[in-house]
Scaffold this motif. Structure first.
Motif, short mmCIF file in Angstrom:
data_model
loop_
_atom_site.label_atom_id
_atom_site.label_comp_id
_atom_site.label_asym_id
_atom_site.label_seq_id
_atom_site.Cartn_x
_atom_site.Cartn_y
_atom_site.Cartn_z
N ALA A 1 25.94 0.82 -0.21
CA ALA A 1 26.00 1.45 -1.53
C ALA A 1 27.22 0.94 -2.31
CB ALA A 1 26.04 2.96 -1.40
N ALA A 2 28.36 0.84 -1.62
CA ALA A 2 29.58 0.33 -2.28
C ALA A 2 29.38 -1.11 -2.71
CB ALA A 2 30.76 0.44 -1.32
N TRP A 3 28.71 -1.90 -1.89
CA TRP A 3 28.40 -3.29 -2.23
C TRP A 3 27.59 -3.36 -3.52
CZ3 TRP A 3 23.13 -5.15 -1.05
CH2 TRP A 3 22.93 -6.48 -1.41
N GLY A 4 26.55 -2.54 -3.62
CA GLY A 4 25.73 -2.55 -4.81
C GLY A 4 26.49 -2.13 -6.05
N PHE A 5 27.27 -1.05 -5.94
CA PHE A 5 28.01 -0.54 -7.10
C PHE A 5 29.04 -1.55 -7.59
CE2 PHE A 5 31.74 1.74 -8.76
CZ PHE A 5 31.16 2.36 -9.87
N VAL A 6 29.80 -2.12 -6.65
CA VAL A 6 30.86 -3.06 -7.04
C VAL A 6 30.27 -4.35 -7.59
CG1 VAL A 6 32.80 -4.45 -6.19
CG2 VAL A 6 32.53 -2.07 -5.44
N CYS A 7 29.24 -4.87 -6.95
CA CYS A 7 28.65 -6.13 -7.43
C CYS A 7 28.09 -5.99 -8.84
CB CYS A 7 27.55 -6.59 -6.48
SG CYS A 7 28.16 -7.26 -4.92
N LEU A 8 27.60 -4.81 -9.17
CA LEU A 8 26.99 -4.59 -10.46
C LEU A 8 28.00 -4.33 -11.57
CD1 LEU A 8 23.88 -2.40 -9.54
CD2 LEU A 8 23.84 -4.62 -10.68
N LEU A 9 29.29 -4.27 -11.26
CA LEU A 9 30.29 -3.90 -12.25
C LEU A 9 30.20 -4.68 -13.57
CD1 LEU A 9 33.52 -3.22 -10.15
CD2 LEU A 9 32.21 -1.57 -11.50
N PRO A 10 30.10 -6.01 -13.56
CA PRO A 10 30.03 -6.72 -14.84
C PRO A 10 28.82 -6.30 -15.68
CG PRO A 10 30.50 -8.25 -13.05
CD PRO A 10 30.12 -6.95 -12.41
N VAL A 11 27.67 -6.13 -15.02
CA VAL A 11 26.45 -5.74 -15.73
C VAL A 11 26.55 -4.30 -16.20
CG1 VAL A 11 23.94 -5.57 -15.55
CG2 VAL A 11 25.16 -7.37 -14.32
N VAL B 1 34.23 -6.98 -20.95
CA VAL B 1 34.43 -6.02 -19.85
C VAL B 1 35.83 -6.19 -19.29
CG1 VAL B 1 31.96 -6.05 -19.30
CG2 VAL B 1 33.51 -7.59 -18.09
N PRO B 2 36.36 -5.16 -18.62
CA PRO B 2 37.71 -5.25 -18.05
C PRO B 2 37.82 -6.37 -17.02
CG PRO B 2 36.94 -2.97 -18.08
CD PRO B 2 35.76 -3.82 -18.42
N ARG B 3 39.01 -6.93 -16.91
CA ARG B 3 39.22 -8.04 -15.98
C ARG B 3 39.02 -7.62 -14.53
NH1 ARG B 3 37.98 -12.40 -18.02
NH2 ARG B 3 36.68 -10.86 -19.07
N TRP B 4 39.25 -6.32 -14.24
CA TRP B 4 39.11 -5.90 -12.85
C TRP B 4 37.66 -5.94 -12.36
CZ3 TRP B 4 35.99 -1.66 -12.86
CH2 TRP B 4 36.06 -0.78 -13.95
N SER B 5 36.73 -6.19 -13.27
CA SER B 5 35.34 -6.35 -12.83
C SER B 5 35.15 -7.62 -12.01
CB SER B 5 34.40 -6.37 -14.05
OG SER B 5 34.71 -7.46 -14.90
N VAL B 6 36.20 -8.46 -11.94
CA VAL B 6 36.15 -9.64 -11.08
C VAL B 6 35.99 -9.23 -9.62
CG1 VAL B 6 38.63 -9.83 -10.62
CG2 VAL B 6 37.22 -11.90 -10.71
N ALA B 7 36.17 -7.94 -9.33
CA ALA B 7 35.92 -7.44 -7.97
C ALA B 7 34.49 -7.74 -7.53
CB ALA B 7 36.17 -5.94 -7.91
N VAL C 1 29.10 5.98 -14.19
CA VAL C 1 28.65 7.20 -13.51
C VAL C 1 27.17 7.10 -13.18
CG1 VAL C 1 28.38 9.71 -13.72
CG2 VAL C 1 30.42 8.58 -14.66
N LEU C 2 26.38 6.60 -14.13
CA LEU C 2 24.94 6.45 -13.90
C LEU C 2 24.66 5.46 -12.77
CD1 LEU C 2 22.06 7.09 -14.70
CD2 LEU C 2 22.24 5.35 -16.51
N SER C 3 25.38 4.34 -12.76
CA SER C 3 25.20 3.35 -11.70
C SER C 3 25.55 3.92 -10.34
CB SER C 3 26.05 2.11 -11.99
OG SER C 3 25.90 1.15 -10.97
#
Length: 297
Positions: free
Chosen positions: A143-153, A237-243, A28-30
């Protein structure tokens, strides 16, 4: 009013609770940080008509978001486990993203100063009398690019992931990150230096340094960076973070990176036998020996 603001915040909290999230969840914060910065960037860009904030805001949102989620993670950890060593994984991943983001933002800022015009973004700006719909769409995608790319972190800053032990795989992934970071940084510097060396080089493809072994070594380094960060986050982290790395590869290989440059150079150097020789003998992405060197062996 203050009462209405409290009710809206309460409603948002209830909605997040229904999907198992809270206002302090790193996801949510990200989303708030990345979305807020890109929204502000869109508003300024639409009002001024300048493209200069686009790359800086996009890259900067990575750094600000990762620092914010890590700060909350560390504070929560201190509250729950006072006196214990701070969690290593989220701190190292945040430092890595910050290093990558600051380096890239600095490079892009220098490029903007040297070349005030960037025709890549012209098609997104509205014509007189038009609403900035295309521009808003572009900023939304960024914005979507930034949010998704940062998922693992981002997900590594959740408590369960943060306190998960790190092992050899984590350190191996961070070593690979360092290799990708260096590859991207060196390639960018070599191309910038090559272009600045002479007026003739400004209108020529770069074929020095790493560019002898790959037509896009900077993009190769970028992809290695994000696959490495995902691997470093590991099973915590969840495997779906491979996105995250998949999105980076998808954008660079099929949308905004390689296809645009290849199309541009194919048109510009269609009658250049030297370029056709370079293209035929040089790997597209992964650095490899040129065809001439392979034949000599």
């Amino acid at each position: 009013t203050q009462g209405e603001g409290g009710e809206e915040a309460s409603m948002v909290s209830r909605l997040l609770g229904r999907i198992g999230l809270s206002m302090r969840d790193p996801l949510v914060l990200s989303a708030a940080v990345v979305g807020g910065l890109n929204t502000a960037g869109f508003m300024v860009t639409a009002a001024t008509g300048t493209h200069k904030l686009i790359d800086i805001t996009g890259t900067g949102s990575f750094v600000v978001s990762s620092l914010a989620t890590c700060a909350v993670c560390v504070q929560q950890f201190r509250n729950v486990s006072p006196g214990k060593p701070l969690p290593l994984r989220p701190i190292v991943l945040t430092a890595a993203v910050s290093l990558w983001g600051i380096r890239l933002a600095s490079f892009l800022l220098y490029r903007i100063i040297q070349s005030p015009q960037d025709k890549r973004f012209d098609k997104f700006f509205p014509k007189p009398g038009e609403l900035p719909i295309r521009l808003a769409g572009f900023w939304s995608i960024q914005a979507a690019w930034g949010f998704v790319c940062l998922l693992p972190v981002t997900l590594a800053c959740r408590r369960a992931a943060a306190i998960a032990p790190v092992g050899p795989a984590f350190y191996a992934a961070m070593a690979t990150f360092a290799c990708g970071f260096l590859c991207e940084s060196i390639a960018d510097h070599q191309k910038m230096t090559f272009k600045a060396a002479s007026a003739a080089n400004m209108d020529r493809w770069c074929d020095v340094g790493l560019w002898q072994y790959s037509r896009h070594p900077n993009y190769f380094g970028e992809m290695v960076v994000w696959w490495s960060l995902w691997a470093a986050a590991g099973r915590a982290v969840p495997r779906w973070s491979v996105a995250s790395p998949l999105m980076v590869c998808g954008l660079l290989l099929f949308v905004s990176g390689v296809p645009l440059i290849e199309k541009k150079y194919d048109a510009k150097f269609a009658n250049s036998a030297e370029y056709q020789h370079y293209k035929a003998g040089t790997s597209l992405i992964v650095p490899w020996l040129p065809a001439g060197a392979r034949a000599a062996k």
